[in-house]
Design a protein around this motif. Structure first.
Motif, PDB file in Angstrom:
ATOM      1  N   ASP A 260    -152.185 -26.377  42.368  1.00  0.00           N
ATOM      2  CA  ASP A 260    -152.495 -25.745  41.082  1.00  0.00           C
ATOM      3  C   ASP A 260    -151.285 -24.879  40.716  1.00  0.00           C
ATOM      4  O   ASP A 260    -151.158 -23.739  41.176  1.00  0.00           O
ATOM      5  CB  ASP A 260    -153.764 -24.909  41.226  1.00  0.00           C
TER       6      ASP A 260
ATOM      7  N   ALA B  74    -150.358 -23.379  38.018  1.00  0.00           N
ATOM      8  CA  ALA B  74    -150.629 -22.148  37.276  1.00  0.00           C
ATOM      9  C   ALA B  74    -151.049 -21.038  38.242  1.00  0.00           C
ATOM     10  O   ALA B  74    -150.555 -19.908  38.157  1.00  0.00           O
ATOM     11  CB  ALA B  74    -151.703 -22.377  36.218  1.00  0.00           C
ATOM     12  N   ARG B  75    -151.958 -21.357  39.158  1.00  0.00           N
ATOM     13  CA  ARG B  75    -152.403 -20.350  40.130  1.00  0.00           C
ATOM     14  C   ARG B  75    -151.254 -19.982  41.060  1.00  0.00           C
ATOM     15  O   ARG B  75    -151.085 -18.810  41.417  1.00  0.00           O
ATOM     16  CB  ARG B  75    -153.608 -20.863  40.930  1.00  0.00           C
TER      17      ARG B  75
ATOM     18  N   GLN C  84    -149.155 -17.455  39.446  1.00  0.00           N
ATOM     19  CA  GLN C  84    -149.818 -16.152  39.445  1.00  0.00           C
ATOM     20  C   GLN C  84    -149.682 -15.466  40.803  1.00  0.00           C
ATOM     21  O   GLN C  84    -149.412 -14.276  40.876  1.00  0.00           O
ATOM     22  CB  GLN C  84    -151.300 -16.306  39.113  1.00  0.00           C
TER      23      GLN C  84
END
Length: 74
Positions: free
Chosen positions: A27, A29-30, A33
């Motif tokens: 993932d 995007a995660r 982050q």
């Protein structure tokens, strides 16, 4: 939050990062982050240690925004 708390957060984020990277299709995007939050934690820890080194209260250190930390010049 003391140094131990920050280091505990770093460990949890590193564990999550390793888990995400272990997936065939992470993932992204995660992962971004998590990487940004790690940068913020390391920055906070450096601030705390610098304040303590110079006789100031490390509890005066404050987490900076992701934008600020990510735009530091190396």
């Amino acid at each position: 939050m003391d140094d131990g708390d920050v280091l505990g957060r770093v460990k949890a984020l590193v564990d999550e990062e390793h888990t995400l990277r272990g997936h065939h299709e992470p993932d992204t995007a995660r992962l971004a982050q998590v990487e940004a939050e790690l940068d913020r934690c390391w920055d906070l820890l450096r601030q705390r240690r610098a304040k303590e080194e110079f006789g100031r209260n490390p509890d005066e250190a404050a987490a900076r925004s992701t934008r600020e930390v990510e735009n530091y010049r190396q």
